[in-house]
Write an enzyme that holds these catalytic residues in place. Structure first.
Site, PDB file in Angstrom:
ATOM      1  N   TYR A 155      13.475  -1.292  -1.837  1.00 47.04           N
ATOM      2  CA  TYR A 155      12.534  -1.876  -1.361  1.00 47.04           C
ATOM      3  C   TYR A 155      12.758  -3.458  -0.724  1.00 47.04           C
ATOM      4  O   TYR A 155      12.604  -3.816   0.392  1.00 47.04           O
ATOM      5  CB  TYR A 155      10.964  -1.850  -2.206  1.00 47.04           C
ATOM      6  CG  TYR A 155       9.757  -2.246  -1.270  1.00 47.04           C
ATOM      7  CD1 TYR A 155       9.392  -1.436  -0.061  1.00 47.04           C
ATOM      8  CD2 TYR A 155       9.346  -3.589  -1.511  1.00 47.04           C
ATOM      9  CE1 TYR A 155       8.139  -1.853   0.331  1.00 47.04           C
ATOM     10  CE2 TYR A 155       8.095  -3.990  -0.883  1.00 47.04           C
ATOM     11  CZ  TYR A 155       7.631  -3.228   0.225  1.00 47.04           C
ATOM     12  OH  TYR A 155       6.480  -3.568   0.777  1.00 47.04           O
ATOM     13  N   LYS A 159      13.179  -5.011   3.129  1.00 44.22           N
ATOM     14  CA  LYS A 159      12.529  -5.949   3.605  1.00 44.22           C
ATOM     15  C   LYS A 159      13.294  -7.029   4.142  1.00 44.22           C
ATOM     16  O   LYS A 159      13.011  -7.774   4.933  1.00 44.22           O
ATOM     17  CB  LYS A 159      11.429  -6.116   2.793  1.00 44.22           C
ATOM     18  CG  LYS A 159      10.287  -4.932   2.603  1.00 44.22           C
ATOM     19  CD  LYS A 159       9.857  -4.566   3.775  1.00 44.22           C
ATOM     20  CE  LYS A 159       8.439  -3.514   3.749  1.00 44.22           C
ATOM     21  NZ  LYS A 159       7.950  -3.027   4.820  1.00 44.22           N
TER      22      LYS A 159
HETATM   23  P1  NDP Z   1       0.168   2.716   3.043  1.00 49.11           P
HETATM   24  O1  NDP Z   1       1.001   3.615   2.105  1.00 49.11           O
HETATM   25  O2  NDP Z   1      -1.348   2.393   2.552  1.00 49.11           O
HETATM   26  O3  NDP Z   1       0.283   3.091   4.443  1.00 49.11           O
HETATM   27  C1  NDP Z   1       1.385   3.449   5.223  1.00 49.11           C
HETATM   28  C2  NDP Z   1       1.139   4.152   6.304  1.00 49.11           C
HETATM   29  O4  NDP Z   1       2.569   4.326   6.888  1.00 49.11           O
HETATM   30  C3  NDP Z   1       0.613   5.356   5.870  1.00 49.11           C
HETATM   31  O5  NDP Z   1      -0.544   5.824   6.956  1.00 49.11           O
HETATM   32  C4  NDP Z   1       1.688   6.538   6.031  1.00 49.11           C
HETATM   33  O6  NDP Z   1       1.426   7.694   6.239  1.00 49.11           O
HETATM   34  C5  NDP Z   1       2.601   5.818   7.011  1.00 49.11           C
HETATM   35  N1  NDP Z   1       4.020   6.275   6.853  1.00 49.11           N
HETATM   36  C6  NDP Z   1       4.802   6.606   5.750  1.00 49.11           C
HETATM   37  N2  NDP Z   1       6.055   7.065   6.302  1.00 49.11           N
HETATM   38  C7  NDP Z   1       5.975   7.060   7.661  1.00 49.11           C
HETATM   39  C8  NDP Z   1       7.005   7.647   8.367  1.00 49.11           C
HETATM   40  N3  NDP Z   1       8.187   8.045   8.094  1.00 49.11           N
HETATM   41  N4  NDP Z   1       6.593   7.747   9.641  1.00 49.11           N
HETATM   42  C9  NDP Z   1       5.323   7.127  10.320  1.00 49.11           C
HETATM   43  N5  NDP Z   1       4.400   6.764   9.439  1.00 49.11           N
HETATM   44  C10 NDP Z   1       4.659   6.650   8.166  1.00 49.11           C
HETATM   45  O7  NDP Z   1       0.905   1.263   2.905  1.00 49.11           O
HETATM   46  P2  NDP Z   1       0.432  -0.356   3.005  1.00 49.11           P
HETATM   47  O8  NDP Z   1      -0.768  -0.340   4.142  1.00 49.11           O
HETATM   48  O9  NDP Z   1       0.135  -0.931   1.545  1.00 49.11           O
HETATM   49  O10 NDP Z   1       1.698  -1.055   3.713  1.00 49.11           O
HETATM   50  C11 NDP Z   1       1.740  -1.238   5.138  1.00 49.11           C
HETATM   51  C12 NDP Z   1       2.990  -2.154   5.263  1.00 49.11           C
HETATM   52  O11 NDP Z   1       2.843  -3.194   4.591  1.00 49.11           O
HETATM   53  C13 NDP Z   1       4.306  -1.527   4.644  1.00 49.11           C
HETATM   54  O12 NDP Z   1       5.483  -1.861   5.209  1.00 49.11           O
HETATM   55  C14 NDP Z   1       4.332  -2.193   3.242  1.00 49.11           C
HETATM   56  O13 NDP Z   1       5.881  -2.390   2.703  1.00 49.11           O
HETATM   57  C15 NDP Z   1       4.091  -3.764   3.575  1.00 49.11           C
HETATM   58  N6  NDP Z   1       3.533  -4.322   2.481  1.00 49.11           N
HETATM   59  C16 NDP Z   1       2.438  -3.839   1.782  1.00 49.11           C
HETATM   60  C17 NDP Z   1       1.852  -4.664   0.960  1.00 49.11           C
HETATM   61  C18 NDP Z   1       0.754  -4.202  -0.095  1.00 49.11           C
HETATM   62  O14 NDP Z   1       0.515  -4.787  -1.038  1.00 49.11           O
HETATM   63  N7  NDP Z   1       0.167  -3.035  -0.107  1.00 49.11           N
HETATM   64  C19 NDP Z   1       2.529  -5.902   0.220  1.00 49.11           C
HETATM   65  C20 NDP Z   1       3.613  -6.426   1.239  1.00 49.11           C
HETATM   66  C21 NDP Z   1       4.166  -5.640   2.402  1.00 49.11           C
HETATM   67  P3  NDP Z   1       0.879   8.795   4.916  1.00 49.11           P
HETATM   68  O15 NDP Z   1      -0.262   8.023   4.557  1.00 49.11           O
HETATM   69  O16 NDP Z   1       0.867  10.034   5.549  1.00 49.11           O
HETATM   70  O17 NDP Z   1       2.150   8.780   3.990  1.00 49.11           O
END
Ligand code: NDP
Length: 247
Positions: A155, A159
């Site tokens: 990861y 990033k």
């Molecule tokens: P979630 O897992 O809650 O949401 C991610 C979304 O992306 C889901 O709707 C998921 O679909 C979708 N997704 C996953 N794989 C794919 C794909 N191959 N194609 C299209 N859509 C896809 O993640 P977060 O909201 O927590 O995170 C969002 C972003 O923020 C990410 O990039 C994460 O790395 C970053 N981030 C998050 C942090 C945190 O504390 N949560 C901290 C720092 C960064 P499905 O639900 O169907 O799997």
């Protein structure tokens, strides 16, 4: 509030979590939003909810790791809306493990979604932005890409790679009034952090100078700013939204 009326924003991974909040916030600032996510049902339900609160939303189903699917989805979005002004590369996954135990699949899946996916989607959207001579690309990175985290080598690599991608592309397209920036959230209240024990939460909070875990609004407000015309002279920047955890 910013004036994003007449702007079209496509947000990947926006059926839930941070991406969804970003979509809601961009829409609240007047943008037409395109919800791009894996499953038809979730995409449609998110679009319906946005529309019922008066927002202009449409949806496309896409797996960002599949180049042909990305091509088709961006073509659909372009046909439906005629332009894409703001691209938020938000879709991202974790597959945590200590490096010695990390399986090839865990490495590949994370890199495929968090880096290949961003490359495929951005390459597909860029011709539209170049023609418009205007665009905003906002990549959702992570504090882990800046400071590392044990158990997250895959990861962190993805990033950190995304930050390099952001800076390289920013230099490529700056002369066409396209800005490319990254947002690097720290720990954000999500389903994952909601499951933490009180002790783990306390320890986490103690590591954060602002003594609180962030929330999805902290992230979406940074994205809205970078999408706005007020941020027009900011490019190649990494906006930390982490309560001072890393500076
Ligand atoms: P979630 O897992 O809650 O949401 C991610 C979304 O992306 C889901 O709707 C998921 O679909 C979708 N997704 C996953 N794989 C794919 C794909 N191959 N194609 C299209 N859509 C896809 O993640 P977060 O909201 O927590 O995170 C969002 C972003 O923020 C990410 O990039 C994460 O790395 C970053 N981030 C998050 C942090 C945190 O504390 N949560 C901290 C720092 C960064 P499905 O639900 O169907 O799997």
């Amino acid at each position: 509030m910013y004036d994003l009326s007449s702007q079209v924003a496509l947000i990947t991974g926006s059926a839930r979590g941070i991406g969804r909040r970003i979509a809601e916030a961009l829409a609240a600032n007047g943008a037409k939003v395109v919800i791009a996510d894996l499953f038809e049902e979730q995409v449609q339900s998110c679009v319906d909810q946005l529309r019922s609160s008066g927002c202009d939303a449409t949806g496309v189903t896409v797996n960002v790791t599949q180049v042909e699917a990305v091509r088709a989805a961006i073509q659909t979005a372009n046909e439906k809306l005629g332009r894409i002004d703001i691209l938020v590369n938000n879709a991202g996954i974790t597959r945590d493990n200590l490096l010695l135990r990390m399986k090839d699949e865990e490495w590949r899946q994370v890199l495929a979604t968090n880096l290949d996916g961003v490359f495929f989607v951005t390459r597909e959207v860029l011709p539209t932005m170049l023609k418009q001579r205007h665009g905003r690309v906002i990549n959702i990175a992570s504090v882990v890409g800046e400071m590392g985290n044990p158990g997250q080598a895959n990861y962190a690599a993805s990033k950190a790679g995304l930050i390099g991608f952001t800076k390289a592309l920013a230099r490529e397209v700056a002369s066409r009034d396209i800005t490319v920036n990254a947002v690097a959230p720290g720990y954000i209240e999500t389903e994952m952090t909601a499951k933490l024990s009180e002790k783990a939460r306390q320890e986490l909070q103690n590591m954060i100078p602002m003594k609180r875990i962030g929330n999805v609004d902290d992230v979406s407000s940074g994205v809205c700013f970078l999408a706005s015309k007020e941020a027009g002279y900011i490019t190649g920047h990494v906006l930390n939204i982490n309560g001072g955890m890393y500076m």
